[in-house]
Enzyme design. Structure first.
Site, PDB file in Angstrom:
ATOM      1  N   TYR A 106      18.580 -46.878   0.464  1.00 19.97           N
ATOM      2  CA  TYR A 106      17.097 -46.516   0.714  1.00 19.97           C
ATOM      3  C   TYR A 106      17.029 -45.227   1.636  1.00 19.97           C
ATOM      4  O   TYR A 106      16.017 -45.183   2.251  1.00 19.97           O
ATOM      5  CB  TYR A 106      16.205 -47.555   1.112  1.00 19.97           C
ATOM      6  CG  TYR A 106      16.329 -48.763   0.146  1.00 19.97           C
ATOM      7  CD1 TYR A 106      15.741 -48.960  -1.071  1.00 19.97           C
ATOM      8  CD2 TYR A 106      17.032 -50.133   0.475  1.00 19.97           C
ATOM      9  CE1 TYR A 106      15.757 -49.852  -1.832  1.00 19.97           C
ATOM     10  CE2 TYR A 106      16.932 -51.029  -0.215  1.00 19.97           C
ATOM     11  CZ  TYR A 106      16.563 -51.191  -1.447  1.00 19.97           C
ATOM     12  OH  TYR A 106      16.282 -52.119  -2.206  1.00 19.97           O
ATOM     13  N   CYS A 145       5.780 -30.441   9.213  1.00 18.18           N
ATOM     14  CA  CYS A 145       4.563 -30.377   9.590  1.00 18.18           C
ATOM     15  C   CYS A 145       3.589 -31.434   9.078  1.00 18.18           C
ATOM     16  O   CYS A 145       2.669 -31.248   8.566  1.00 18.18           O
ATOM     17  CB  CYS A 145       3.854 -28.819   8.975  1.00 18.18           C
ATOM     18  SG  CYS A 145       4.668 -27.355   9.763  1.00 18.18           S
ATOM     19  N   ASP A 146       4.106 -32.580   9.197  1.00 25.36           N
ATOM     20  CA  ASP A 146       3.128 -33.764   8.950  1.00 25.36           C
ATOM     21  C   ASP A 146       2.928 -34.775   9.976  1.00 25.36           C
ATOM     22  O   ASP A 146       4.045 -35.116  10.456  1.00 25.36           O
ATOM     23  CB  ASP A 146       3.696 -34.401   7.648  1.00 25.36           C
ATOM     24  CG  ASP A 146       2.893 -35.491   6.815  1.00 25.36           C
ATOM     25  OD1 ASP A 146       2.053 -36.200   7.655  1.00 25.36           O
ATOM     26  OD2 ASP A 146       2.475 -35.078   5.768  1.00 25.36           O
ATOM     27  N   GLU A 172      21.466 -60.249  -6.439  1.00 25.07           N
ATOM     28  CA  GLU A 172      21.204 -58.773  -6.611  1.00 25.07           C
ATOM     29  C   GLU A 172      21.114 -57.827  -5.230  1.00 25.07           C
ATOM     30  O   GLU A 172      20.104 -57.517  -4.896  1.00 25.07           O
ATOM     31  CB  GLU A 172      19.576 -58.741  -7.278  1.00 25.07           C
ATOM     32  CG  GLU A 172      19.429 -59.119  -8.613  1.00 25.07           C
ATOM     33  CD  GLU A 172      18.062 -59.145  -9.038  1.00 25.07           C
ATOM     34  OE1 GLU A 172      17.749 -59.163 -10.367  1.00 25.07           O
ATOM     35  OE2 GLU A 172      17.108 -59.016  -8.418  1.00 25.07           O
ATOM     36  N   PRO A 173      22.194 -57.856  -4.561  1.00 24.31           N
ATOM     37  CA  PRO A 173      22.278 -57.201  -3.320  1.00 24.31           C
ATOM     38  C   PRO A 173      22.221 -55.963  -3.487  1.00 24.31           C
ATOM     39  O   PRO A 173      22.577 -54.969  -4.462  1.00 24.31           O
ATOM     40  CB  PRO A 173      23.803 -57.584  -2.712  1.00 24.31           C
ATOM     41  CG  PRO A 173      24.521 -57.946  -3.974  1.00 24.31           C
ATOM     42  CD  PRO A 173      23.506 -58.436  -4.994  1.00 24.31           C
ATOM     43  N   GLY A 174      21.519 -55.073  -2.462  1.00 28.95           N
ATOM     44  CA  GLY A 174      21.390 -53.682  -2.558  1.00 28.95           C
ATOM     45  C   GLY A 174      21.559 -53.112  -1.289  1.00 28.95           C
ATOM     46  O   GLY A 174      22.752 -52.663  -1.142  1.00 28.95           O
ATOM     47  N   ARG A 175      20.514 -53.211  -0.144  1.00 26.09           N
ATOM     48  CA  ARG A 175      21.268 -52.944   1.145  1.00 26.09           C
ATOM     49  C   ARG A 175      22.617 -53.543   1.779  1.00 26.09           C
ATOM     50  O   ARG A 175      23.261 -52.922   2.350  1.00 26.09           O
ATOM     51  CB  ARG A 175      19.987 -53.468   1.889  1.00 26.09           C
ATOM     52  CG  ARG A 175      20.039 -52.898   3.355  1.00 26.09           C
ATOM     53  CD  ARG A 175      18.967 -53.646   4.378  1.00 26.09           C
ATOM     54  NE  ARG A 175      17.789 -53.725   3.749  1.00 26.09           N
ATOM     55  CZ  ARG A 175      16.770 -52.524   3.769  1.00 26.09           C
ATOM     56  NH1 ARG A 175      17.525 -51.357   4.363  1.00 26.09           N
ATOM     57  NH2 ARG A 175      15.826 -52.422   3.275  1.00 26.09           N
ATOM     58  N   GLY A 191      18.094 -59.374  -0.373  1.00 25.43           N
ATOM     59  CA  GLY A 191      17.704 -59.664   0.878  1.00 25.43           C
ATOM     60  C   GLY A 191      19.067 -59.827   1.870  1.00 25.43           C
ATOM     61  O   GLY A 191      18.523 -59.937   3.303  1.00 25.43           O
TER      62      GLY A 191
END
Lengths: 376, 376
Positions: free
Chosen positions: B356, B324-325, B252-255, B215
């Site tokens: 991410y 093309c979406d 648990e840091p990620g970002r 977080g």
């Protein structure tokens, strides 16, 4: 589930999750499009499923191809198809990609503004272009945003500008929205197209082609009319708006060509509740939004799911994927009905998953490899 | 933009789009976490960015690792890290994957229900487990759903059940929501954790660990407090709720570890309007939701974007990707401000994109390859 899927699963017992593709169904769908719209050229929308086996089959059947990028163009050329069978149908192209495509012999491009026309004129002189016009997606499971296309007044100017720059001005394209359940949806768009034809004719420019786009639904996702009904409705609208001067037409089916040909084998990893008094189960599969089922976003596409216990009583569940990501939830706002007797380890079969699954899957997010597939 | 990014771009001129990763920033972030939470063990959330170079660096710095799958576990073991540095932190695991992990020496697992406890007890006897409890994500840019965790009453029973099955009951985990801007957000969760500790102590089971989750925000995405402020707030809450018996803690840091270390180089492919009178421009980049910027879904994560014309007047645009979406639109509900003088072909730099992005990218959707990256 057809016998061929069943036999493959019984005999091969492939590791879960995986996608099975039945080429016979792709063949039947192609033939059905060709019969239902006999004067219309089919440009398969490669983005729906670019598996080489699918492209090879469609090439052999005589299909042309709608490509979104150089990557897709290279896949199609690898089938042996000539560049005359390819439309570079993305309205958003780098100039250097238009140039590369043109050098490979491709000379049909989509545009929706002057800037894109200028790119084509500069590096693909004399090519054919069509202009995409906006139309609303009423009746569709997945109405499109305004991302592609311009309004019909602007389309007239864009096409006239292309003409002055020496391009071959073919006509207009539109898209009535994905998984379009209303065969009448093409009528409004064809009325707009006809007005563009008339206005340009008054300026001395004769258009000759309409790209009717995609939007043809996968039959198994909802009860929808068959392809013949779509063909009749579209032909009727063409008569209404163009009288005896019906233009050439092309279609770009993607989902309608391949969705029904796919079956995903998955597995129940966990069934749990969040509190002791919870009445609602959470069911976690080994495939989710990042593994191939991204089209569940906004819960608009609801896949039919079979379990080995479908003759038991069913109750609502929240259905989620296996990743450590809170957005990886498939159906929550409108819960999904699954058997109360469902067990961890049960195999589940997710139907109508031949389109927008393999390539919508992420690139190893959470360490999970892209969706494996088997052609049967 | 730091000088190292600038020099790499000037000298190497990598093809667009691509991601640059500055390992020095990852190192600084790790050291900052270690200093701000000195008694807390860092388990890097591999899912945020599993590039081998990032994992190797964090291994050398002494980090442990939070893994979501066998795929991530194999990546971490490849650094040379021992299994004691790995937490299998996904609450949704196939029994055969728990067994494989245990055979590799891993003996720390997350659970949030009895069924998951049973799997661990059956194939990883005597392992350590922690139970994830639900807490709301107020203050977060990306509040989590109820997908992971159970309420605290149920958590007590789950942990007691694990104890009776012979597992080592370590403690509880929670997650206060991604990109959490409020350092006080951990307080409520720690109050819940303390109640679980007390209730189990009354039943004769002593817990000893709290997993404070992730977080921690990327600094460049918003003006957020620094890591030291988070550390002080968390320590203060631990004191409040645990007095002199502060348990072991892990994060648990990620970002918070890698987001700021990433910079995406992209290119303006098209700028257009939809009608002749339109005041709003559409700007299309060569990267979008399917190429690595999936976190723009719901427009909650707003990346800082630099252009070569940022000293000019700015005006709102709809920002979209190249596929093309129709869902491949980055910012539309809240338009993005970009220079009125922006041109097709301009290079744009998207900051704080180290987390991410690489793995959120799709597997060749629209024929576009996964995001290339360069470590500097």
């Amino acid at each position: 589930m057809n016998d061929r899927f069943k036999k493959f699963l019984d005999v091969q017992q492939p590791e879960s999750p995986c996608l099975l593709l039945d080429l016979d169904i792709v063949r039947l769908n192609y033939e059905s499009f060709a019969e239902s719209l006999p004067d219309t050229q089919v440009f398969y929308a490669v983005k729906a499923n670019p598996a080489p086996e699918v492209l090879n089959l469609l090439y052999e059947l005589g299909s042309s191809f709608d490509c979104a990028s150089m990557g897709e163009i290279e896949l199609v050329l690898a089938t042996g198809a000539g560049p005359d069978r390819i439309s570079f149908g993305n309205t958003i192209k780098k100039k250097r990609d238009i140039e590369r495509a043109f050098q490979l012999g491709i000379c049909l491009f989509a545009v929706d503004c002057d800037a894109e026309v200028e790119k084509v004129a500069q590096v693909a002189a004399g090519s054919k272009i069509f202009c995409r016009v906006l139309c609303d997606g009423t009746g569709s499971s997945w109405p499109l945003s305004n991302k592609f296309g311009c309004d019909s007044v602007m389309a007239v100017d864009v096409l006239e500008y292309a003409h002055t720059l020496g391009l071959q001005v073919e006509g207009v394209s539109f898209h009535v929205g994905s998984q379009q359940a209303d065969p009448g949806a093409w009528d409004h768009a064809l009325a707009i197209a006809a007005s563009v034809f008339r206005t340009l004719a008054q300026r001395g420019i004769q258009l000759k082609m309409i790209n009717l786009g995609g939007g043809f639904p996968a039959c198994r996702l909802h009860h929808v009319p068959d392809k013949e009904t779509y063909g009749r409705a579209i032909f009727s609208s063409l008569r209404t708006h163009f009288g005896n001067c019906i233009p050439e037409t092309i279609i770009e089916p993607g989902r309608g060509m391949v969705a029904d040909a796919g079956l995903i084998k998955a597995e129940v990893v966990l069934i749990s509740k969040k509190t002791k008094l919870d009445t609602r189960r959470w069911v976690y599969l080994d495939i989710g939004k990042f593994g191939g089922l991204a089209e569940t976003m906004s819960e608009s596409i609801r896949y039919p799911i079979r379990t080995p216990r479908d003759n038991c009583e069913k109750a609502p569940v929240v259905l989620a994927g296996p990743t450590c990501d809170s957005v990886d939830v498939l159906y929550e706002k409108t819960p999904f009905m699954l058997p109360v007797s469902l067990q961890i380890g049960d195999e589940v079969l997710i139907e109508a998953t031949g389109a927008y699954t393999m390539t919508y899957a992420s690139n190893h997010f959470n360490g999970i490899p892209p969706l494996a597939y088997f052609v049967i």
